[in-house]
Design an enzyme around this catalytic site. Structure first.
Site, PDB file in Angstrom:
ATOM      1  N   HIS A   1       0.839  -1.227   0.000  1.00 28.30           N
ATOM      2  CA  HIS A   1       0.000   0.000   0.000  1.00 28.30           C
ATOM      3  C   HIS A   1       0.866   1.266   0.000  1.00 28.30           C
ATOM      4  O   HIS A   1       0.439   2.308   0.488  1.00 28.30           O
ATOM      5  CB  HIS A   1      -0.942   0.038   1.209  1.00 28.30           C
ATOM      6  CG  HIS A   1      -1.653  -1.254   1.476  1.00 28.30           C
ATOM      7  ND1 HIS A   1      -2.855  -1.585   0.892  1.00 28.30           N
ATOM      8  CD2 HIS A   1      -1.303  -2.318   2.240  1.00 28.30           C
ATOM      9  CE1 HIS A   1      -3.229  -2.794   1.298  1.00 28.30           C
ATOM     10  NE2 HIS A   1      -2.289  -3.267   2.113  1.00 28.30           N
TER      11      HIS A   1
ATOM     12  N   SER B   1      15.327  22.099 -15.859  1.00 31.72           N
ATOM     13  CA  SER B   1      14.151  22.917 -16.093  1.00 31.72           C
ATOM     14  C   SER B   1      14.600  24.240 -16.696  1.00 31.72           C
ATOM     15  O   SER B   1      15.682  24.744 -16.372  1.00 31.72           O
ATOM     16  CB  SER B   1      13.432  23.162 -14.767  1.00 31.72           C
ATOM     17  OG  SER B   1      12.685  24.359 -14.833  1.00 31.72           O
TER      18      SER B   1
ATOM     19  N   LYS C   1      16.395  22.135 -10.566  1.00 34.73           N
ATOM     20  CA  LYS C   1      15.734  20.908 -10.987  1.00 34.73           C
ATOM     21  C   LYS C   1      16.635  19.940 -11.724  1.00 34.73           C
ATOM     22  O   LYS C   1      17.473  20.315 -12.533  1.00 34.73           O
ATOM     23  CB  LYS C   1      14.551  21.240 -11.907  1.00 34.73           C
ATOM     24  CG  LYS C   1      13.344  21.742 -11.183  1.00 34.73           C
ATOM     25  CD  LYS C   1      12.814  20.700 -10.221  1.00 34.73           C
ATOM     26  CE  LYS C   1      11.323  20.687 -10.129  1.00 34.73           C
ATOM     27  NZ  LYS C   1      10.571  20.370 -11.262  1.00 34.73           N
TER      28      LYS C   1
ATOM     29  N   GLU D   1       9.911   8.971 -16.935  1.00 36.93           N
ATOM     30  CA  GLU D   1       8.549   9.458 -17.197  1.00 36.93           C
ATOM     31  C   GLU D   1       8.117   9.145 -18.624  1.00 36.93           C
ATOM     32  O   GLU D   1       6.973   8.755 -18.884  1.00 36.93           O
ATOM     33  CB  GLU D   1       8.468  10.969 -16.939  1.00 36.93           C
ATOM     34  CG  GLU D   1       8.558  11.310 -15.458  1.00 36.93           C
ATOM     35  CD  GLU D   1       8.742  12.807 -15.207  1.00 36.93           C
ATOM     36  OE1 GLU D   1       8.531  13.620 -16.124  1.00 36.93           O
ATOM     37  OE2 GLU D   1       9.134  13.159 -14.074  1.00 36.93           O
TER      38      GLU D   1
END
Ligand code: ARG
Length: 459
Positions: free
Chosen positions: A156, A277, A283, A290
């Site tokens: 979980h 970024s 970043k 992704e």
């Protein structure tokens, strides 16, 4: 417009119809397979006395010339031809004249395209398998290095029990190993040769289909000519196996994205596999993971698309089936690209062992082991569960872990605890005591790693 079938027509095809119908823009991808199939067909025709040996040799030479010229870029495949089959045949006739006109004896584009697609898919299965194997080799290396790297195992997405990095990565090893075995099964089942099925009903020429099958590395010829030209089951099976590979890659990507986040800090993706970024200078984003996760949808889409295309097609060949190509090619290229990048990303990734171990300790992942300690001292499990639950509450109150409670605090809740409790709930003990096959204990883990190594050396 160069077509093979102008004879019975009195009017030119409408240009839009021609464009809509043509497949050359994408079936040119299997020009090598088309030529390979034609060469085998011609050899068989000559063996059966349907062509002379001179005709055979002329055609073979012509086909080799086309292959060489396309490969080197001297001969361009252009939209002037309807499909790759027309392109090769027209070029052959240009080069060698009349003998070239005999290439298509005893063959239809229906069995030809069925063959080309099978040859292409079979070649690609071998390449994809190689990519999955490379990924397994990278995972094996991580497993070998991290048998003693403790980390929390989750259920979980809540910390559950301690495991090791080798064990966690080992789960993915199993998934990708099954993926390879699925590819193997598909390759075996599809390995029958459709050539000689003709348009749908075989041919009247005395073809030796077994010989053609052998020349092309098939186990045997297909057994029903109508099925041969209209079977795309193996494409569906492949797209299903590719979807499963993507699903596995996507789950793994999701974990890497979490592990790479500021909150987890379990891994550091290499600079070469991260992006920045344009506005936020701090970043370092996990774009590759992704993108792999994102591209999964596109491979699933290919599977649903071909399933839908095939569901209403009466026997035998229908033009709907031309739709099998673009999406299959795209899915294959997508999966190969994702596998290669993913392997590069995981094999350059740094694992932050300290953060992993601290996270395992601070999440009560040893609570089950504390309960087991009580059970080993005669406390019934249900009571032990309640006692440790209360200990956890105390810890939460104080913002500490089970390892940091004093013996007095332990004894306040249950007198059964002695000072060996600390050893009993240490990360090392928790992991080392889990020694049934498949568990993270280092001894069994080493056995699994050795067996994996043997498997990778063989297959
Ligand atoms: N481009 C066609 C395909 O991909 C080749 C077969 C054409 N056969 C036909 N009868 N029109 O399916």
């Amino acid at each position: 417009m160069a077509q093979l079938w102008g004879g019975r027509f009195t009017k030119e095809t409408d240009q839009l119809v021609y464009n809509f119908n043509a497949s050359i823009s994408f079936d040119q991808k299997f020009y090598e397979q088309d030529i390979r199939g034609s060469k085998a067909h011609v050899k068989m025709l000559a063996k059966q006395g349907i062509l002379t040996e001179e005709e055979r040799d002329e055609i073979l030479k012509g086909l080799d010339g086309i292959l060489e010229d396309v490969r080197s870029g001297r001969l361009l495949i252009t939209s002037e031809y309807e499909d790759i089959h027309s392109f090769v045949e027209a070029n052959l006739i240009d080069r060698i004249g009349d003998a070239g006109k005999k290439l298509h004896t005893g063959r239809s584009r229906n069995d030809q395209v069925a063959l080309d697609m099978k040859l292409y898919v079979r070649d690609e299965i071998d390449e994809i398998d190689e990519e999955v194997k490379n990924l397994l080799l990278a995972l094996q290396k991580i497993m070998e290095e991290h048998v003693h790297t403790y980390m929390p195992g989750f259920t979980h997405l809540q910390k559950a029990q301690p495991v090791t990095l080798a064990h966690h990565i080992g789960a993915y090893f199993e998934m990708f190993r099954r993926d390879r075995s699925r590819l193997f099964d598909i390759r075996k089942r599809m390995n029958t040769c459709p050539l000689g099925a003709g348009a749908l009903a075989g041919t009247t020429y005395p073809l030796d289909r077994t010989y053609t099958a052998e020349l092309l590395g098939f186990d045997e010829p297909t057994r029903n000519s109508m099925d041969s030209v209209s079977d795309r089951d193996y494409v569906i099976e492949l797209l299903s196996a590719l979807s499963t590979i993507m699903m596995h890659l996507s789950r793994f990507s999701e974990e890497i994205i979490l592990w790479n986040s500021n909150e987890y800090r379990f891994v550091e993706i290499d600079d070469a596999y991260s992006t920045g970024s344009s506005i936020m200078p701090q970043k370092k984003n996990p774009d590759i993971a992704e993108l792999v996760r994102g591209k999964t949808g596109r491979v699933y889409g290919a599977l649903m698309s071909i399933m839908t295309t095939m569901k209403g097609i009466p026997l035998a060949y229908n033009k709907d089936m031309q739709e099998d190509k673009e999406l299959t090619f795209d899915a294959i290229d997508t999966v190969k690209g994702c596998l290669a990048l993913f392997t590069g990303m995981v094999s350059t990734m740094q694992f932050r062992k300290d953060n992993m171990e601290a996270s395992a300790k601070n999440g009560f992942t040893n609570a089950t082991d504390a309960a087991d300690y009580l059970v080993n001292h005669g406390v019934p499990f249900r009571d032990a569960h309640g006692i440790v639950g209360r200990l956890v509450l105390t810890c939460l109150d104080k913002g500490i872990s089970l390892d940091d409670l004093s013996l007095e605090e332990y004894k306040e809740i249950s007198p059964v605890f002695e000072k060996d409790i600390y050893e009993a709930i240490s990360m090392r003990t928790c992991v080392e005591k889990r020694m049934t096959l498949g568990a993270p204990g280092p001894e069994v883990m080493e056995q699994v790693i050795a067996a994996n190594k043997e498997y990778l050396a063989k297959e």
